[in-house]
Design an enzyme around this catalytic site. Sequence first.
Site, PDB file in Angstrom:
ATOM      1  N   GLY A 234      29.974  39.145   4.425  1.00  0.00           N
ATOM      2  CA  GLY A 234      29.359  40.115   3.526  1.00  0.00           C
ATOM      3  C   GLY A 234      30.228  41.306   3.160  1.00  0.00           C
ATOM      4  O   GLY A 234      29.709  42.378   2.833  1.00  0.00           O
TER       5      GLY A 234
ATOM      6  N   ASN B  48      32.092  41.645   0.466  1.00  0.00           N
ATOM      7  CA  ASN B  48      31.866  41.957  -0.960  1.00  0.00           C
ATOM      8  C   ASN B  48      30.513  42.635  -1.150  1.00  0.00           C
ATOM      9  O   ASN B  48      30.388  43.560  -1.955  1.00  0.00           O
ATOM     10  CB  ASN B  48      31.968  40.686  -1.807  1.00  0.00           C
ATOM     11  CG  ASN B  48      33.405  40.345  -2.132  1.00  0.00           C
ATOM     12  OD1 ASN B  48      34.060  41.047  -2.903  1.00  0.00           O
ATOM     13  ND2 ASN B  48      33.924  39.286  -1.529  1.00  0.00           N
TER      14      ASN B  48
ATOM     15  N   ILE C 159      25.326  25.559  -3.039  1.00  0.00           N
ATOM     16  CA  ILE C 159      25.413  25.273  -4.471  1.00  0.00           C
ATOM     17  C   ILE C 159      24.002  25.381  -5.029  1.00  0.00           C
ATOM     18  O   ILE C 159      23.055  24.794  -4.492  1.00  0.00           O
ATOM     19  CB  ILE C 159      26.000  23.872  -4.711  1.00  0.00           C
ATOM     20  CG1 ILE C 159      27.459  23.865  -4.233  1.00  0.00           C
ATOM     21  CG2 ILE C 159      25.899  23.488  -6.180  1.00  0.00           C
ATOM     22  CD1 ILE C 159      28.116  22.513  -4.273  1.00  0.00           C
TER      23      ILE C 159
ATOM     24  N   HIS D  32      34.926  34.662  -7.083  1.00  0.00           N
ATOM     25  CA  HIS D  32      35.675  33.517  -6.564  1.00  0.00           C
ATOM     26  C   HIS D  32      37.118  33.978  -6.311  1.00  0.00           C
ATOM     27  O   HIS D  32      37.703  34.656  -7.155  1.00  0.00           O
ATOM     28  CB  HIS D  32      35.643  32.374  -7.590  1.00  0.00           C
ATOM     29  CG  HIS D  32      36.309  31.132  -7.093  1.00  0.00           C
ATOM     30  ND1 HIS D  32      35.702  30.273  -6.198  1.00  0.00           N
ATOM     31  CD2 HIS D  32      37.536  30.623  -7.333  1.00  0.00           C
ATOM     32  CE1 HIS D  32      36.535  29.282  -5.926  1.00  0.00           C
ATOM     33  NE2 HIS D  32      37.654  29.467  -6.606  1.00  0.00           N
TER      34      HIS D  32
ATOM     35  N   GLU E  57      27.681  24.237 -13.929  1.00  0.00           N
ATOM     36  CA  GLU E  57      28.904  23.643 -13.386  1.00  0.00           C
ATOM     37  C   GLU E  57      29.583  24.615 -12.414  1.00  0.00           C
ATOM     38  O   GLU E  57      29.727  25.808 -12.717  1.00  0.00           O
ATOM     39  CB  GLU E  57      29.864  23.301 -14.542  1.00  0.00           C
ATOM     40  CG  GLU E  57      30.983  22.365 -14.124  1.00  0.00           C
ATOM     41  CD  GLU E  57      32.039  22.213 -15.221  1.00  0.00           C
ATOM     42  OE1 GLU E  57      33.201  21.981 -14.877  1.00  0.00           O
ATOM     43  OE2 GLU E  57      31.681  22.365 -16.402  1.00  0.00           O
TER      44      GLU E  57
ATOM     45  N   ASP F 101      31.887  27.001 -10.362  1.00  0.00           N
ATOM     46  CA  ASP F 101      33.068  27.845 -10.612  1.00  0.00           C
ATOM     47  C   ASP F 101      33.587  27.714 -12.051  1.00  0.00           C
ATOM     48  O   ASP F 101      34.804  27.744 -12.285  1.00  0.00           O
ATOM     49  CB  ASP F 101      34.205  27.507  -9.624  1.00  0.00           C
ATOM     50  CG  ASP F 101      33.815  27.819  -8.179  1.00  0.00           C
ATOM     51  OD1 ASP F 101      33.005  28.731  -7.977  1.00  0.00           O
ATOM     52  OD2 ASP F 101      34.345  27.148  -7.274  1.00  0.00           O
TER      53      ASP F 101
ATOM     54  N   GLU G 110      39.134  41.876  -4.567  1.00  0.00           N
ATOM     55  CA  GLU G 110      37.727  41.499  -4.795  1.00  0.00           C
ATOM     56  C   GLU G 110      36.816  42.708  -4.636  1.00  0.00           C
ATOM     57  O   GLU G 110      35.861  42.898  -5.402  1.00  0.00           O
ATOM     58  CB  GLU G 110      37.292  40.413  -3.793  1.00  0.00           C
ATOM     59  CG  GLU G 110      37.980  39.078  -3.971  1.00  0.00           C
ATOM     60  CD  GLU G 110      37.437  38.028  -3.018  1.00  0.00           C
ATOM     61  OE1 GLU G 110      36.212  37.943  -2.830  1.00  0.00           O
ATOM     62  OE2 GLU G 110      38.240  37.279  -2.427  1.00  0.00           O
TER      63      GLU G 110
HETATM   64  C1  GRF Z   1      35.154  35.906  -0.729  1.00  0.00           C
HETATM   65  O1  GRF Z   1      36.516  35.589  -0.694  1.00  0.00           O
HETATM   66  C2  GRF Z   1      34.527  35.430  -2.007  1.00  0.00           C
HETATM   67  O2  GRF Z   1      35.386  35.486  -3.110  1.00  0.00           O
HETATM   68  C3  GRF Z   1      34.211  33.993  -1.708  1.00  0.00           C
HETATM   69  O3  GRF Z   1      33.794  33.995  -0.356  1.00  0.00           O
HETATM   70  C4  GRF Z   1      34.364  35.117   0.316  1.00  0.00           C
HETATM   71  C5  GRF Z   1      33.215  35.894   0.884  1.00  0.00           C
HETATM   72  O4  GRF Z   1      33.625  36.976   1.684  1.00  0.00           O
HETATM   73  N1  GRF Z   1      33.234  33.490  -2.628  1.00  0.00           N
HETATM   74  P1  GRF Z   1      32.600  38.101   2.085  1.00  0.00           P
HETATM   75  O5  GRF Z   1      31.414  37.429   2.746  1.00  0.00           O
HETATM   76  O6  GRF Z   1      32.205  38.826   0.854  1.00  0.00           O
HETATM   77  O7  GRF Z   1      33.333  38.979   3.058  1.00  0.00           O
END
Ligand code: GRF
Length: 201
Positions: free
Chosen positions: A12, A14, A92, A109, A143, A145, A174
């Site tokens: 978590g 992000n 998914i 992503h 679809e 990504d 990110e």
């Molecule tokens: C990130 O690299 C994101 O791009 C990918 O999964 C990872 C998740 O990391 N989809 P976090 O849980 O946000 O630390």
Amino acid sequence: MKRVAVLISGRGSNMRSLITAASAPDFPAKIALVISNVVSAEGLRFAAEAGIATKVISHKAYESREEFDHAVSAVLEAAGIEIVCLAGFMRILSDWFAKRWEGRLLNIHPSLLPLFKGTHVHEQALQAGVRVSGCTVHFVVPELDAGPIIAQATVPVESDDTPETLAARVLAEEHKLYPAALKMLAEGTVRLEKDRAVFAL
Ligand code: GRF
């Protein structure tokens, strides 16, 4: 102020960057709910400590993908959610869910899409020998990504990179890119029109 839910399955980080950005008074969105399909997801604790409503909806409790997705969608609707951010959500989603939340559903992503979809993304990048990589925030479409791109950031690939060192460099980007992209959607500077991201200046 748009009401946003973040869907996670693990660490978590992000989600944390979205919560932190959205705590600024001038940010056009509020993180109102965090949903995890995994009860032990680390991110849940941070969200709860930040005073955000959390909910665990285990996919294992549902017979089919569609039933799970309907349950998630019902919780989102009951909470008055307007935008959904997938952030390390390792399920998914069905075509039904993607359509239901079309234009209001984002994913991050860790590659420069359309390169390196799916999993083991940094291994794929190193295997391909690219000299730059990065991350992408995109609208989610059925679809995997493949949805219209809202924003990307790049990082160099160093000759001694491992999947872990490259992942860490990309992850730092990110954490800046996702809040920026959410801000654009929440304030209306980007929207999905047919199958394109349309930007307002
Ligand atoms: C990130 O690299 C994101 O791009 C990918 O999964 C990872 C998740 O990391 N989809 P976090 O849980 O946000 O630390």
